[in-house]
Design a protein around this motif. Structure first.
Motif, short mmCIF file in Angstrom:
data_model
loop_
_atom_site.label_atom_id
_atom_site.label_comp_id
_atom_site.label_asym_id
_atom_site.label_seq_id
_atom_site.Cartn_x
_atom_site.Cartn_y
_atom_site.Cartn_z
N LEU A 15 0.81 -1.21 0.00
CA LEU A 15 0.00 0.00 0.00
C LEU A 15 0.84 1.26 0.00
N GLY A 16 2.16 1.12 -0.19
CA GLY A 16 3.04 2.28 -0.25
C GLY A 16 2.64 3.32 -1.26
N PRO A 17 2.08 2.93 -2.44
CA PRO A 17 1.67 3.94 -3.43
C PRO A 17 0.66 4.96 -2.92
N LEU A 18 -0.04 4.64 -1.83
CA LEU A 18 -0.96 5.62 -1.25
C LEU A 18 -0.24 6.90 -0.86
N CYS A 208 -6.94 -4.46 3.34
CA CYS A 208 -7.05 -4.77 1.91
C CYS A 208 -7.07 -6.29 1.81
N LEU A 209 -8.18 -6.84 1.38
CA LEU A 209 -8.35 -8.29 1.32
C LEU A 209 -7.66 -8.79 0.05
N LYS A 231 -1.42 -3.19 -4.36
CA LYS A 231 -1.18 -2.06 -5.26
C LYS A 231 -2.40 -1.78 -6.13
N ALA A 232 -3.03 -2.85 -6.61
CA ALA A 232 -4.20 -2.68 -7.48
C ALA A 232 -5.37 -2.04 -6.73
N ALA A 233 -5.50 -2.35 -5.43
CA ALA A 233 -6.62 -1.83 -4.65
C ALA A 233 -6.32 -0.49 -4.00
#
Length: 247
Positions: A15-18, A208-209, A231-233
């Motif tokens: 989730l780093g891209p957040l 994130c499931l 990453k997609a979510a």
């Protein structure tokens, strides 16, 4: 309305891209903050200080885990560090396996409660008898649910089981967790939530499931798949956070 006090956000695996949408004023590595460095792929190991929408934020890009050989106090040091810098509401995110057949991989679950199955606590060492009846802030949960509905984002609610890891669970362990009432399972978050509540902070948490839990699918579990699904979510969570921060 979002809380006017400083907001902390902890980003889990993949989730780093957040953090890419944060207007960053300062970056502080875990080492410079006196924290152990994370050895896990997908955890950058730094704090970003800046703004997201109209909110001042401290983003913890990555986290430290028990399974890396650290104790509960080290795992929750980032929460104390953010609290010392004015954070009074922390949003925790993680990647988790889903145990609930109605909560498909690729969607998000907001934590309504948790099971601490790590065998430890950051409050060890004294009679720190903190009430845990309402770990996750109900008012904030209602706000996020309303924003998700407005944006057309599926946002489940459920119980998260936090285990020590690093191995994934066996099918028998997953059957046990389902019997205990868990909807998702992961290796983080619960100790951070306990520490935050002990400091009087508001807590909101999202999973994130990323995959079906062991035994619920013929596919074997792989950390690279967890990262890819996270990453997609991430875009959905970014939209949700930005909208909430502006509300």
């Amino acid at each position: 309305m979002a809380d006017p006090l400083a907001l902390g956000i902890v980003l889990g695996s993949g989730l780093g891209p957040l953090a890419d949408r944060v207007v960053v004023r300062d970056t502080i590595s875990f080492a410079d903050a006196g924290l152990p460095s994370s050895s896990v792929q997908g955890h950058a190991g730094r704090f970003l200080i800046g703004s997201l929408g109209s909110r001042e934020v401290i983003v913890m890009q990555g986290r430290i885990h028990l399974y890396e050989g650290h104790g509960a106090k080290a795992v929750t040091a980032g929460i104390r560090w953010m609290h010392d810098r004015g954070v009074r509401h922390v949003i925790l995110t993680n990647a988790a396996g889903t145990l609930n057949e109605s909560h498909a991989p690729g969607t998000w679950m907001m934590l309504a409660d948790h099971l601490n199955l790590t065998g430890t606590s950051p409050l060890e060492g004294g009679p720190h008898f903190i009430d845990m009846t309402r770990v996750y802030d109900e008012a904030a949960a209602g706000e996020f649910q309303a924003v998700a509905s407005r944006l057309g984002i599926t946002l489940h609610q459920g119980v998260y089981a936090g285990l020590r890891g690093p191995q994934y669970e066996t099918p028998a362990e997953i059957r046990m967790l389902r019997t205990l009432g868990a909807d998702a399972v992961g290796m983080s978050t619960v100790l951070e939530a306990i520490q935050a509540r002990a400091l009087g902070m508001k807590v909101t948490a999202f999973s994130c499931l990323t995959n079906w839990a062991a035994g619920m699918s013929p596919e074997l579990l792989d950390h690279s798949d967890v990262l890819a699904t996270g990453k997609a979510a991430a875009d959905e969570m970014l939209r949700l956070l930005e909208e909430w921060c502006g509300s």
